[in-house]
Motif scaffolding. Structure first.
Motif, PDB file in Angstrom:
ATOM      1  N   ALA A 164       0.836  -1.199   0.000  1.00 17.21           N
ATOM      2  CA  ALA A 164       0.000   0.000   0.000  1.00 17.21           C
ATOM      3  C   ALA A 164       0.875   1.255   0.000  1.00 17.21           C
ATOM      4  CB  ALA A 164      -0.914  -0.015   1.220  1.00 17.21           C
ATOM      5  N   GLU A 220       0.150   0.458  -4.298  1.00 21.01           N
ATOM      6  CA  GLU A 220      -1.263   0.451  -4.689  1.00 21.01           C
ATOM      7  C   GLU A 220      -2.007   1.583  -3.988  1.00 21.01           C
ATOM      8  OE1 GLU A 220      -5.046  -2.649  -4.808  1.00 21.01           O
ATOM      9  OE2 GLU A 220      -3.537  -2.815  -3.226  1.00 21.01           O
ATOM     10  N   GLU A 221      -2.701   2.415  -4.751  1.00 19.24           N
ATOM     11  CA  GLU A 221      -3.509   3.475  -4.160  1.00 19.24           C
ATOM     12  C   GLU A 221      -4.633   2.878  -3.317  1.00 19.24           C
ATOM     13  OE1 GLU A 221      -3.286   7.294  -7.022  1.00 19.24           O
ATOM     14  OE2 GLU A 221      -4.440   5.636  -7.879  1.00 19.24           O
ATOM     15  N   VAL A 251       0.059   2.061  -8.830  1.00 23.37           N
ATOM     16  CA  VAL A 251      -1.022   1.423  -9.585  1.00 23.37           C
ATOM     17  C   VAL A 251      -2.352   1.700  -8.886  1.00 23.37           C
ATOM     18  CG1 VAL A 251       0.501  -0.365 -10.497  1.00 23.37           C
ATOM     19  CG2 VAL A 251      -0.745  -0.773  -8.362  1.00 23.37           C
ATOM     20  N   TYR A 298      -6.102   1.265  -7.144  1.00 20.93           N
ATOM     21  CA  TYR A 298      -6.666   0.324  -6.169  1.00 20.93           C
ATOM     22  C   TYR A 298      -7.310  -0.850  -6.903  1.00 20.93           C
ATOM     23  CZ  TYR A 298      -9.684  -1.687  -2.624  1.00 20.93           C
ATOM     24  OH  TYR A 298     -10.319  -2.567  -1.772  1.00 20.93           O
ATOM     25  N   SER A 314      -5.612  -3.312  -8.346  1.00 21.87           N
ATOM     26  CA  SER A 314      -4.723  -3.877  -9.362  1.00 21.87           C
ATOM     27  C   SER A 314      -4.213  -5.254  -8.937  1.00 21.87           C
ATOM     28  CB  SER A 314      -3.524  -2.946  -9.587  1.00 21.87           C
ATOM     29  OG  SER A 314      -3.927  -1.709 -10.101  1.00 21.87           O
ATOM     30  N   MET A 348      -1.483  -6.881  -8.009  1.00 21.69           N
ATOM     31  CA  MET A 348      -0.163  -6.473  -7.544  1.00 21.69           C
ATOM     32  C   MET A 348       0.907  -7.530  -7.836  1.00 21.69           C
ATOM     33  SD  MET A 348      -0.167  -3.458  -6.061  1.00 21.69           S
ATOM     34  CE  MET A 348       0.999  -3.427  -4.698  1.00 21.69           C
ATOM     35  N   ASP A 351       1.836  -7.220 -11.368  1.00 25.08           N
ATOM     36  CA  ASP A 351       2.583  -5.973 -11.589  1.00 25.08           C
ATOM     37  C   ASP A 351       4.031  -6.107 -11.134  1.00 25.08           C
ATOM     38  OD1 ASP A 351       0.490  -4.467 -12.724  1.00 25.08           O
ATOM     39  OD2 ASP A 351      -0.293  -3.942 -10.744  1.00 25.08           O
TER      40      ASP A 351
END
Length: 337
Positions: free
Chosen positions: A73, A98-99, A127, A129, A131, A133, A136
């Motif tokens: 986060a 992650e937003e 990226v 919210y 996503s 992760m 990524d």
């Protein structure tokens, strides 16, 4: 189970203390509550990820990595500590952030975000919210490999079977400390998020035939997804260490009543708990993990979940730098001595 045979880096030069929370125990009029100060672990600002990183970074070095890739986060303690470990080992570090649900990325934010810059993250990818992760992080690793780098991808929270070994070792450390002091523990209360801390403790106590119940307070997911997640990681960790997994699934206990509206979203119980521990014991918790876990412990005590004669250990997993990203969160007094 001989953990000494596993490659490990050392980032903390002493065991973290176990302290009795005398004032909090008296205030709640329940069991005797103790705290394991893993907020005092090594690296930048301390926290539970340090124990996991000792094994994960050793594996990365053994495999010849020159760049660490991980994610979390926007105010991820795991990202802060992974970055610090990479710096200590002379490695580069790339972060995927992650937003939040309603929290867009602010490059000038305080807290861990400030520390990412101070510690010199080589690259930060933000990226939206929701996503994927994991995908990524691996895509970023593939880009680095294509450019001739040697990336090593560390899962979110450092929570795989190797990272969980850090808390198998912690369980052994706790048992040694309680043996030396004559303290008989009945229960341990810990954050249940990515799962490595809870899973490692369960396997560690089980391997030592210690009948200590580990209570995981969920910080992000309901039980229908969290319990299978923890159970799977417990079994993977036990298998990795050749620990018999008979009845291990029965030792997974999670409580999802303290998550609130979601991960990172404050609750009234969390605010009260953070203020209560600060004002009774002078110890700082954070709003995402330890504050909600302490809120869960306080509520369980109030509901009579523990006997008066019980000894309960709260694992302080760190995270206080994120307090400074929310300067107005504790303006309202929900607890006054």
């Amino acid at each position: 189970m001989l953990l000494a045979k596993l490659p490990r880096r050392s980032y903390t030069h002493a065991t973290t203390p176990i302290e009795k929370l005398t004032h909090l125990s008296k205030l709640l009029d329940g069991p005797s509550i103790y705290i394991k100060r893993d907020d005092l672990l090594g690296l930048a600002g301390g926290g539970n990820k340090t124990r996991k990183l000792e094994y994960l970074l050793a594996d990365a070095i053994r495999k010849g990595a020159d760049t660490i890739v991980t994610g979390g986060a926007l105010q991820s303690n795991h990202c802060r500590l992974t970055l610090a470990a990479a710096v200590k080992e002379g490695l580069k570090c790339h972060l995927v952030l992650e937003e939040g649900v309603a929290t867009p990325y602010d490059p000038d934010a305080n807290g861990n975000n400030l520390l990412y810059k101070l510690l010199g993250a080589e690259f930060i990818k933000v990226v939206p919210y929701g996503s994927d992760m994991i995908a990524d992080m691996h895509a970023l690793g593939e880009e680095l490999a294509a450019a001739g780098r040697k990336p090593y991808v560390i899962p979110i929270g450092g929570s795989n079977e190797l990272g969980s070994v850090g808390y198998v070792a912690c369980a052994q450390e706790i048992l040694q400390q309680t043996f030396e002091t004559g303290l008989v523990l009945d229960d341990v209360v810990v954050a249940s998020g990515s799962g490595g801390t809870q899973a490692g403790l369960i396997v560690g106590f089980h391997a030592s035939s210690a009948p200590i119940k580990v209570h995981g307070i969920n910080v992000s997911r309901p039980n229908e997804t969290q319990i299978p997640k923890i159970t799977d990681l417990v079994q993977q960790t036990a298998s990795y260490l050749n620990v018999a997994d008979n009845q291990l699934a029965d030792r997974v206990h999670c409580y999802d009543g303290y998550v609130g509206e979601g991960y990172t979203i404050p609750t009234q119980g969390m605010i009260e708990a953070v203020q209560m521990l600060a004002r009774t014991e002078g110890i700082l918790l954070d709003s995402v993990y330890t504050g909600k876990v302490m809120a869960g412990l306080i509520d369980l005590v109030r509901k009579g979940a523990f006997k008066k004669e019980d000894n309960v250990l709260f694992i302080h997993t760190g995270g206080s730098p994120s307090l400074y990203a929310n300067p107005t969160l504790f303006n309202e007094d929900l607890f006054v001595l």
